[in-house]
Write an enzyme that holds these catalytic residues in place. Structure first.
Site, PDB file in Angstrom:
ATOM      1  N   ASP A 186      61.465  77.179 -29.606  1.00 53.93           N
ATOM      2  CA  ASP A 186      61.123  76.324 -28.467  1.00 53.93           C
ATOM      3  C   ASP A 186      60.019  75.356 -28.904  1.00 53.93           C
ATOM      4  O   ASP A 186      58.850  75.742 -28.974  1.00 53.93           O
ATOM      5  CB  ASP A 186      60.661  77.196 -27.303  1.00 53.93           C
ATOM      6  CG  ASP A 186      60.632  76.473 -25.976  1.00 53.93           C
ATOM      7  OD1 ASP A 186      60.885  75.245 -25.961  1.00 53.93           O
ATOM      8  OD2 ASP A 186      60.346  77.115 -24.950  1.00 53.93           O
ATOM      9  N   ARG A 192      54.467  84.746 -19.849  1.00 53.89           N
ATOM     10  CA  ARG A 192      55.813  85.011 -19.330  1.00 53.89           C
ATOM     11  C   ARG A 192      56.641  85.858 -20.286  1.00 53.89           C
ATOM     12  O   ARG A 192      57.585  86.526 -19.873  1.00 53.89           O
ATOM     13  CB  ARG A 192      56.501  83.660 -19.092  1.00 53.89           C
ATOM     14  CG  ARG A 192      57.735  83.699 -18.233  1.00 53.89           C
ATOM     15  CD  ARG A 192      58.183  82.291 -17.916  1.00 53.89           C
ATOM     16  NE  ARG A 192      58.525  81.532 -19.103  1.00 53.89           N
ATOM     17  CZ  ARG A 192      58.373  80.210 -19.211  1.00 53.89           C
ATOM     18  NH1 ARG A 192      57.860  79.521 -18.226  1.00 53.89           N
ATOM     19  NH2 ARG A 192      58.741  79.587 -20.316  1.00 53.89           N
ATOM     20  N   GLY A 213      63.964  74.448 -16.266  1.00 51.48           N
ATOM     21  CA  GLY A 213      64.141  75.892 -16.390  1.00 51.48           C
ATOM     22  C   GLY A 213      64.793  76.294 -17.693  1.00 51.48           C
ATOM     23  O   GLY A 213      65.211  77.440 -17.855  1.00 51.48           O
ATOM     24  N   LYS A 214      64.865  75.362 -18.647  1.00 52.04           N
ATOM     25  CA  LYS A 214      65.554  75.658 -19.907  1.00 52.04           C
ATOM     26  C   LYS A 214      64.839  76.735 -20.721  1.00 52.04           C
ATOM     27  O   LYS A 214      65.486  77.590 -21.326  1.00 52.04           O
ATOM     28  CB  LYS A 214      65.742  74.385 -20.733  1.00 52.04           C
ATOM     29  CG  LYS A 214      64.466  73.651 -21.103  1.00 52.04           C
ATOM     30  CD  LYS A 214      64.774  72.330 -21.800  1.00 52.04           C
ATOM     31  CE  LYS A 214      63.497  71.628 -22.221  1.00 52.04           C
ATOM     32  NZ  LYS A 214      62.636  71.226 -21.063  1.00 52.04           N
ATOM     33  N   ALA A 236      57.136  78.737 -31.845  1.00 52.87           N
ATOM     34  CA  ALA A 236      56.595  77.620 -31.078  1.00 52.87           C
ATOM     35  C   ALA A 236      56.384  76.441 -32.017  1.00 52.87           C
ATOM     36  O   ALA A 236      55.571  76.514 -32.935  1.00 52.87           O
ATOM     37  CB  ALA A 236      55.284  78.027 -30.414  1.00 52.87           C
ATOM     38  N   HIS A 259      53.432  80.048 -21.010  1.00 57.32           N
ATOM     39  CA  HIS A 259      54.591  80.512 -21.775  1.00 57.32           C
ATOM     40  C   HIS A 259      54.327  81.905 -22.350  1.00 57.32           C
ATOM     41  O   HIS A 259      55.187  82.781 -22.294  1.00 57.32           O
ATOM     42  CB  HIS A 259      54.901  79.535 -22.909  1.00 57.32           C
ATOM     43  CG  HIS A 259      55.830  78.437 -22.506  1.00 57.32           C
ATOM     44  ND1 HIS A 259      57.127  78.380 -22.935  1.00 57.32           N
ATOM     45  CD2 HIS A 259      55.650  77.350 -21.705  1.00 57.32           C
ATOM     46  CE1 HIS A 259      57.710  77.306 -22.428  1.00 57.32           C
ATOM     47  NE2 HIS A 259      56.831  76.668 -21.680  1.00 57.32           N
ATOM     48  N   GLY A 293      68.155  70.881 -21.530  1.00 55.99           N
ATOM     49  CA  GLY A 293      67.733  70.603 -20.163  1.00 55.99           C
ATOM     50  C   GLY A 293      66.647  69.555 -20.140  1.00 55.99           C
ATOM     51  O   GLY A 293      66.038  69.240 -21.170  1.00 55.99           O
ATOM     52  N   ALA A 295      62.999  67.893 -18.239  1.00 58.05           N
ATOM     53  CA  ALA A 295      61.654  68.418 -17.997  1.00 58.05           C
ATOM     54  C   ALA A 295      61.658  69.328 -16.783  1.00 58.05           C
ATOM     55  O   ALA A 295      62.219  68.994 -15.733  1.00 58.05           O
ATOM     56  CB  ALA A 295      60.680  67.256 -17.786  1.00 58.05           C
ATOM     57  N   ARG A 296      61.040  70.505 -16.930  1.00 59.36           N
ATOM     58  CA  ARG A 296      60.897  71.478 -15.845  1.00 59.36           C
ATOM     59  C   ARG A 296      62.240  71.888 -15.244  1.00 59.36           C
ATOM     60  O   ARG A 296      62.322  72.254 -14.067  1.00 59.36           O
ATOM     61  CB  ARG A 296      59.993  70.932 -14.734  1.00 59.36           C
ATOM     62  CG  ARG A 296      58.576  70.663 -15.164  1.00 59.36           C
ATOM     63  CD  ARG A 296      57.883  71.927 -15.627  1.00 59.36           C
ATOM     64  NE  ARG A 296      56.462  71.711 -15.915  1.00 59.36           N
ATOM     65  CZ  ARG A 296      55.678  72.606 -16.443  1.00 59.36           C
ATOM     66  NH1 ARG A 296      56.164  73.799 -16.764  1.00 59.36           N
ATOM     67  NH2 ARG A 296      54.404  72.347 -16.666  1.00 59.36           N
TER      68      ARG A 296
END
Length: 400
Positions: free
Chosen positions: A301, A274, A234-235, A253, A271, A229, A231-232
């Site tokens: 990620d 969440r 929702g991936k 990370a 992150h 996806g 930027a921003r």
């Protein structure tokens, strides 16, 4: 033991009365759902909802033989009328067991939210667990609970409940997990089925009769998934959602820490907040050993930052170093990574940026990064059972 789902929706049903949202607007036909109520072998009713007698008739059943009605959660609004001949509803105290003359046993399971779960054992030993909306079992201990043949739960809003049941062995590879209390949190139809399948669960229409213990085609959770996806888009949310129903996830990370960069620190904090508290975090770009190890599901990620680190290591930003072995070394690193993905035995969900669809970078190094990320994404995707592209928060399955 047969369970007839008279309704499979949230307490207010789906669509919600008067709700203007997009999910409610398209919740028609088979995607419309009444409030969840479950009829067990026509003698036990779990949750009495408005219109339960009519729902039973539509499903080819009757409430005339019901000998026990149990409520799983507080009911808002006006009292529900009890159909003629049906006993007054009640609740079983947490931890207590009720035995019916038919040989069914019902044990009340304590929840972490208002309500009561019910573990029902049929005369032949089949075991089903029914959880209230928004509830997850409390106080479960590993090895203290046998695996259930079927679980009916609020999978969409409480995936952590499913993770908790898996952690203690109450949900196993052959457990049929059926989503109930379905609300307008997820668009109905294909999107709901896709999200549930990623959690190893399924949904059925109102009126469906399920045979507990019978073989069902339990959704296979893809072992390796790549989520792409912009930027921003929702991936990352999509990737995290795929593993919320599984315990002991290792979140990898690849961005590391950046001293003095408060904006980056706020991104990392968002992150972490969440993610479920039971997940562990490793900050590393050394992905190959993790992919080769057995263990809990792995969420990476993201590959874009892994590539940045790899290009730093081989001097890819300098034209001379790139030509003098840097390109060859980067190819070897990407090949080693994709081979590790091919041999991975643990569940892997990886995130990467999809670039190159817009402005062409003004510098040679920028164009080099764009090209190498495209090659990395293609190579990694080639080793995954499922590939998903997220655009404007909407996930499109490219493979799987």
């Amino acid at each position: 033991m047969e369970l007839t789902l008279l309704g499979t929706g949230a307490p207010n049903g789906l669509p919600r009365p008067g709700c203007p949202c997009a999910a409610c607007a398209v919740a028609v036909g088979a995607d419309a759902r009444g409030a969840t109520a479950v009829l067990v072998d026509e003698i036990l009713l779990l949750d009495l909802t408005p219109g339960a007698a009519f729902a039973a008739a539509r499903a080819g059943h009757t409430l005339g033989g019901v000998r026990q009605v149990l409520l799983s959660h507080p009911h808002d609004g006006p009292p529900v009328e009890v159909p003629a001949g049906v006993p007054q509803p009640g609740r079983v105290p947490d931890g207590r067991e009720l035995t019916l003359l038919t040989g069914h046993r019902v044990r009340a399971v304590a929840m972490d939210a208002p309500g009561t779960g019910y573990a029902v054992t049929g005369p032949d030993g089949q075991r089903a667990l029914y959880l209230p909306p928004g509830g997850s079992p409390a106080g479960l201990e590993e090895g203290a609970v046998e695996s259930y043949d079927m679980v009916l739960a609020d999978v969409v809003r409480r995936p952590d409940a499913l993770a908790r049941l898996r952690a203690v062995g109450a949900v196993g590879p052959t457990t049929d997990v059926v989503a109930v209390h379905v609300d307008h949190d997820v668009p109905p139809g294909a999107e709901l089925r896709r999200r549930l399948a990623a959690a190893g669960a399924r949904a059925v229409p109102d009126g469906t009769t399920l045979v507990v213990g019978a073989y069902e085609d339990v959704p296979d959770v893809p072992r390796r998934t790549l989520v792409l996806g912009g930027a921003r888009s929702g991936k990352s949310v999509e990737a995290e959602r795929r593993l919320e129903a599984f315990p002991e996830v290792l979140y990898v990370a690849t961005g590391g820490s950046r001293n003095g960069d408060t904006e980056w620190a706020s991104r990392v904090f968002a992150h972490r907040e969440r993610r479920p508290g039971s997940w562990r975090t490793a900050e590393t770009c050394d992905l190959v050993p993790l992919l080769k190890d057995d263990g809990a599901p792995l969420l990476i990620d993201c590959l874009s930052l892994w590539l940045t680190d790899a290009m730093d290591a081989v001097g890819a930003w300098d034209d001379a170093e790139w030509a003098d072995g840097g390109e060859r070394e980067l190819r070897a690193r990407v090949r080693e990574l994709t081979e590790a993905v091919r041999g991975a035995r643990r569940t892997v969900v990886a995130v990467s940026n999809e670039v190159g669809s817009g402005i062409v970078p003004a510098t040679a190094s920028g164009r080099r990064y764009r090209d190498e990320l495209g090659r990395l994404n293609a190579a990694f995707a080639g080793e995954c059972e499922q590939v998903v592209l997220v655009v404007a928060g909407q996930a499109m399955v490219l493979r799987g």
